[in-house]
Design an enzyme around this catalytic site. Structure first.
Site, PDB file in Angstrom:
ATOM      1  N   TYR A  80      25.755  -3.660  -1.777  1.00 28.27           N
ATOM      2  CA  TYR A  80      25.875  -2.411  -2.538  1.00 28.27           C
ATOM      3  C   TYR A  80      27.301  -1.880  -2.414  1.00 28.27           C
ATOM      4  O   TYR A  80      27.990  -2.150  -1.422  1.00 28.27           O
ATOM      5  CB  TYR A  80      24.915  -1.383  -1.939  1.00 28.27           C
ATOM      6  CG  TYR A  80      23.963  -0.723  -2.919  1.00 28.27           C
ATOM      7  CD1 TYR A  80      23.153  -1.487  -3.751  1.00 28.27           C
ATOM      8  CD2 TYR A  80      23.850   0.668  -2.980  1.00 28.27           C
ATOM      9  CE1 TYR A  80      22.261  -0.874  -4.614  1.00 28.27           C
ATOM     10  CE2 TYR A  80      22.956   1.287  -3.842  1.00 28.27           C
ATOM     11  CZ  TYR A  80      22.167   0.506  -4.664  1.00 28.27           C
ATOM     12  OH  TYR A  80      21.291   1.102  -5.526  1.00 28.27           O
ATOM     13  N   ASP A 104       8.673  -2.686  -5.890  1.00 31.09           N
ATOM     14  CA  ASP A 104       7.855  -1.771  -5.091  1.00 31.09           C
ATOM     15  C   ASP A 104       7.356  -0.649  -5.998  1.00 31.09           C
ATOM     16  O   ASP A 104       8.122   0.210  -6.443  1.00 31.09           O
ATOM     17  CB  ASP A 104       8.680  -1.200  -3.940  1.00 31.09           C
ATOM     18  CG  ASP A 104       7.823  -0.417  -2.947  1.00 31.09           C
ATOM     19  OD1 ASP A 104       6.658  -0.096  -3.274  1.00 31.09           O
ATOM     20  OD2 ASP A 104       8.321  -0.091  -1.854  1.00 31.09           O
ATOM     21  N   GLY A 136       7.111   7.692   2.645  1.00 29.63           N
ATOM     22  CA  GLY A 136       7.441   7.732   1.227  1.00 29.63           C
ATOM     23  C   GLY A 136       7.353   9.142   0.691  1.00 29.63           C
ATOM     24  O   GLY A 136       6.925  10.074   1.394  1.00 29.63           O
ATOM     25  N   ASP A 163       6.115   4.144   7.687  1.00 28.35           N
ATOM     26  CA  ASP A 163       6.907   4.138   6.450  1.00 28.35           C
ATOM     27  C   ASP A 163       6.667   5.453   5.716  1.00 28.35           C
ATOM     28  O   ASP A 163       5.557   5.710   5.243  1.00 28.35           O
ATOM     29  CB  ASP A 163       6.517   2.953   5.564  1.00 28.35           C
ATOM     30  CG  ASP A 163       7.240   2.981   4.227  1.00 28.35           C
ATOM     31  OD1 ASP A 163       8.470   3.183   4.225  1.00 28.35           O
ATOM     32  OD2 ASP A 163       6.574   2.815   3.185  1.00 28.35           O
ATOM     33  N   THR A 209      -7.703   9.761 -27.473  1.00 26.37           N
ATOM     34  CA  THR A 209      -6.443  10.191 -26.861  1.00 26.37           C
ATOM     35  C   THR A 209      -6.244   9.624 -25.463  1.00 26.37           C
ATOM     36  O   THR A 209      -5.152   9.153 -25.123  1.00 26.37           O
ATOM     37  CB  THR A 209      -6.387  11.730 -26.810  1.00 26.37           C
ATOM     38  OG1 THR A 209      -6.471  12.238 -28.148  1.00 26.37           O
ATOM     39  CG2 THR A 209      -5.088  12.207 -26.183  1.00 26.37           C
ATOM     40  N   ILE A 256       2.666   8.764   3.739  1.00 27.21           N
ATOM     41  CA  ILE A 256       3.184   8.126   4.945  1.00 27.21           C
ATOM     42  C   ILE A 256       2.198   7.022   5.310  1.00 27.21           C
ATOM     43  O   ILE A 256       1.010   7.276   5.479  1.00 27.21           O
ATOM     44  CB  ILE A 256       3.300   9.118   6.116  1.00 27.21           C
ATOM     45  CG1 ILE A 256       4.250  10.269   5.755  1.00 27.21           C
ATOM     46  CG2 ILE A 256       3.783   8.409   7.377  1.00 27.21           C
ATOM     47  CD1 ILE A 256       4.275  11.386   6.795  1.00 27.21           C
ATOM     48  N   THR A 270       6.293   6.001  -5.628  1.00 31.79           N
ATOM     49  CA  THR A 270       6.555   7.204  -6.423  1.00 31.79           C
ATOM     50  C   THR A 270       7.601   6.897  -7.481  1.00 31.79           C
ATOM     51  O   THR A 270       7.467   7.258  -8.655  1.00 31.79           O
ATOM     52  CB  THR A 270       7.036   8.347  -5.509  1.00 31.79           C
ATOM     53  OG1 THR A 270       6.085   8.532  -4.468  1.00 31.79           O
ATOM     54  CG2 THR A 270       7.193   9.638  -6.295  1.00 31.79           C
ATOM     55  N   ASP A 321      13.389   2.088   2.480  1.00 23.78           N
ATOM     56  CA  ASP A 321      12.241   1.306   2.015  1.00 23.78           C
ATOM     57  C   ASP A 321      12.686   0.019   1.334  1.00 23.78           C
ATOM     58  O   ASP A 321      12.068  -1.043   1.507  1.00 23.78           O
ATOM     59  CB  ASP A 321      11.369   2.139   1.072  1.00 23.78           C
ATOM     60  CG  ASP A 321      12.142   2.722  -0.104  1.00 23.78           C
ATOM     61  OD1 ASP A 321      13.379   2.858  -0.027  1.00 23.78           O
ATOM     62  OD2 ASP A 321      11.498   3.059  -1.125  1.00 23.78           O
ATOM     63  N   ARG A 322      13.775   0.094   0.574  1.00 18.33           N
ATOM     64  CA  ARG A 322      14.273  -1.089  -0.128  1.00 18.33           C
ATOM     65  C   ARG A 322      14.820  -2.113   0.863  1.00 18.33           C
ATOM     66  O   ARG A 322      14.629  -3.328   0.701  1.00 18.33           O
ATOM     67  CB  ARG A 322      15.345  -0.685  -1.143  1.00 18.33           C
ATOM     68  CG  ARG A 322      14.840   0.273  -2.217  1.00 18.33           C
ATOM     69  CD  ARG A 322      15.947   0.746  -3.136  1.00 18.33           C
ATOM     70  NE  ARG A 322      16.287  -0.268  -4.122  1.00 18.33           N
ATOM     71  CZ  ARG A 322      17.311  -0.158  -4.974  1.00 18.33           C
ATOM     72  NH1 ARG A 322      18.096   0.907  -4.914  1.00 18.33           N
ATOM     73  NH2 ARG A 322      17.555  -1.105  -5.849  1.00 18.33           N
TER      74      ARG A 322
END
Length: 259
Positions: free
Chosen positions: A100, A129, A8, A6, A184, A12, A132, A109-110
């Site tokens: 879609y 998910d 991303g 996979d 902070t 990976i 990123t 990935d989806r």
């Protein structure tokens, strides 16, 4: 043995599945500048470290949201494994119906996550998910992929605050004890993480409202990705955390297409 890959934007993820169980798993950095030989050396070392024989890999499947890395990755697979990988994309059997406007736009990935959630849980569901980018996907009990939404990932949000505000430091993503903070760093942690949790809860609420018209039951909420556990601990809208959801989806799709 089956090699599941996979790709991303940040990492990976590689998994080895053999005889109904996972026997190894690794996470390496995604780097579009690496050559096929460099990836080959890295993967060979991982196999050697775990005492695995690369020649025993029977098949390979890859999902990717990073197009410019695929040339090197596919060449590496052909050189190291002497196999043609299955690439998740148009024409691949998934067992779900993508609703879609343009199915080709849905990230691999989806799709992989949706396949796993549908096949494993057999219920209407919302998959979150935490990668990123954080993606939310709605799937019915019939296997209709309804769509969803995409938001900046938690780390992207934290990095943007550091990069755009001159006096704010880069922080670790940890849940502080309170929302009202007295320094902070903790103030940033509270704002980013509690704000993100609120975003997740609101999006899930709205998705459930919209899915009522299309599903016979209330959808379950499944979380995956690197920061899924961190968020799930602080909210009751997430029913299940499954860190292997993407690998499971790849395994299921491989079995549907291996002939």
């Amino acid at each position: 043995m089956i090699l599941l890959v996979d790709v991303g934007n940040t990492n990976i993820v590689l998994g080895i599945h053999d005889k109904d169980k996972y026997i190894a798993g690794w996470r390496i950095s995604t780097d579009s500048k690496k050559t096929s030989d460099e990836y080959g050396i890295q993967v060979s070392q991982l196999f050697h470290q775990f005492g695995l024989d690369m020649k025993k890999v029977e098949g390979i499947i890859v999902s990717s949201v990073v197009p410019n890395i695929m040339h090197s990755l596919e060449n590496m697979i052909k050189k190291c494994f002497n196999k043609e990988p299955i690439i998740v994309g148009p024409g691949i059997k998934t067992g779900i119906n993508i609703k879609y406007d343009n199915p080709k736009e849905v990230g691999a990935d989806r799709i992989v996550n949706a396949v796993a959630a549908f096949e494993i849980y057999k219920k209407p569901n919302i998959v979150i998910d935490f990668g990123t980018a954080t993606t939310f996907c709605g799937i019915t009990e019939k296997g209709d992929y309804l769509g969803g939404c995409i938001v900046p990932g938690i780390k992207i949000s934290a990095d943007a605050l550091f990069e755009r505000a001159a006096k704010l430091p880069r922080i670790e993503l940890e849940i502080p004890e309170t929302v009202i903070c007295k320094n902070t760093i903790k103030s940033m942690q509270a704002g980013i993480l509690f704000g993100y949790i609120g975003q997740v809860e609101y999006i899930v609420k709205k998705m459930k409202e919209e899915m009522k018209r299309k599903c016979k039951a209330d959808p379950i909420v499944i979380a995956t990705g690197g920061l899924a556990n961190l968020i799930a601990k602080e909210t009751d809208v997430i029913d299940i955390v499954n860190g292997d959801l993407t690998l499971e989806g790849l395994r299921i799709i491989y079995n549907k297409n291996k002939e």
